[in-house]
Design a protein around this motif. Sequence first.
Motif, short mmCIF file in Angstrom:
data_model
loop_
_atom_site.label_atom_id
_atom_site.label_comp_id
_atom_site.label_asym_id
_atom_site.label_seq_id
_atom_site.Cartn_x
_atom_site.Cartn_y
_atom_site.Cartn_z
N VAL A 171 1.00 -1.27 -0.02
CA VAL A 171 0.04 0.02 0.12
C VAL A 171 0.73 0.95 0.00
O VAL A 171 0.68 2.29 -0.84
N PHE A 172 1.93 1.24 0.86
CA PHE A 172 2.95 2.38 0.79
C PHE A 172 3.44 2.46 -0.45
O PHE A 172 3.61 3.81 -0.88
N ARG A 173 3.79 1.51 -1.27
CA ARG A 173 4.53 1.70 -2.38
C ARG A 173 3.63 2.15 -3.61
O ARG A 173 3.84 3.24 -4.32
N VAL A 174 2.34 1.79 -3.37
CA VAL A 174 1.42 2.37 -4.40
C VAL A 174 1.28 3.81 -4.35
O VAL A 174 0.92 4.70 -5.18
N ALA A 175 0.82 4.21 -2.88
CA ALA A 175 0.61 5.47 -2.44
C ALA A 175 1.74 6.44 -3.11
O ALA A 175 1.64 7.57 -3.62
N GLY A 176 3.04 6.03 -2.77
CA GLY A 176 4.13 7.00 -3.15
C GLY A 176 4.18 7.17 -4.90
O GLY A 176 4.43 7.95 -5.55
N LEU A 177 3.94 5.75 -5.33
CA LEU A 177 3.90 5.87 -7.08
C LEU A 177 2.95 6.61 -7.48
O LEU A 177 2.91 7.47 -8.46
N TYR A 178 1.77 6.70 -6.76
CA TYR A 178 0.33 7.15 -7.41
C TYR A 178 0.74 8.89 -7.15
O TYR A 178 0.44 9.46 -8.08
N ALA A 179 1.47 9.37 -5.99
CA ALA A 179 1.85 10.68 -5.98
C ALA A 179 2.61 11.41 -7.02
O ALA A 179 2.49 12.33 -7.37
N GLY B 88 12.11 14.19 -5.64
CA GLY B 88 12.14 15.23 -6.73
C GLY B 88 10.70 16.12 -6.75
O GLY B 88 10.75 17.28 -7.02
N VAL B 89 9.84 15.50 -6.53
CA VAL B 89 8.36 16.36 -6.55
C VAL B 89 8.30 17.35 -5.29
O VAL B 89 8.07 18.51 -5.70
N LEU B 90 9.05 16.94 -4.43
CA LEU B 90 9.03 17.84 -3.14
C LEU B 90 9.94 18.98 -3.50
O LEU B 90 9.67 20.31 -3.17
N ALA B 91 11.16 18.55 -4.10
CA ALA B 91 12.29 19.54 -4.54
C ALA B 91 11.61 20.59 -5.53
O ALA B 91 11.75 21.91 -5.40
N LEU B 92 10.88 20.09 -6.52
CA LEU B 92 10.36 21.01 -7.48
C LEU B 92 9.15 21.85 -7.03
O LEU B 92 9.19 23.04 -7.19
N GLY B 93 8.52 21.34 -6.12
CA GLY B 93 7.44 22.04 -5.28
C GLY B 93 7.81 23.07 -4.70
O GLY B 93 7.36 24.28 -4.42
#
Length: 250
Positions: free
Chosen positions: A13-21, A100-105
Amino acid sequence: MITILAELKRRNVFRVAGLYAVVAWLIMQVAVLFEDTMNLPAWFDSTVTAALILCFPIALLLTWAFEMTPDGIKPAETADGEITHSGRKTDIVIVAGLLGVLALGLWQQMTKPDVVYKDKEGTVKSALTAPQQAAIMVEPELRTDPASIAVLPFSDLSPSGDQGYFSDGIAQELLNVLAKVDGLKVASRTSAFAFKGQDALGIPFIAEKLKARNVLQGSVRKPGDMIRITAQLIDADTDMHYLPCCRSQH
């Protein structure tokens, strides 16, 4: 609590949540790009974002209820001992994507313009919402080209306030027509529509940010069965109206 966390980890579930984000963030960036380059309606990227948010819990529930096994996808109750776990490399890729998403945000938040104004009491207030601020980049002072124009979203002055889409559509059509005029520079729809509902800023300020000498604004009013459309062309340097642009009622 520890048992629940362990079960969530076991079922990926954690892997899917991270990939989905990560994937959802990429889709939202593409939606914003398409909205601007393909002249899609202003609600397009918002609709995509809302759909992604609504689908997130559904994806997690499906991950919990079903398991990936060597024989395919099976209900969790019948797949004990057959769950296929992602490898360590997959986890590293997902974590790197999230970082990477956090850094760009964070970078977008740090580089967005701080556009503020003072109200009548002298209180400093933010003139734009976060998405609007991100859409407008404050550039160095440039000499405004006289052959430049920005088309602002038309105001909905109908008593019931139900002509918003129609008002935006009229402004969009006018922008598309003006964009085809040779030698005329037209501010992009995304940047111009970011100032929707920001009349308190004043035309000179808006025109300066959009690098436009002229501003076309208007309104739509529907009293009863009649629709009244008014458009006004303004010289941003003087903040004065040109001769009456056009007025139509049906």
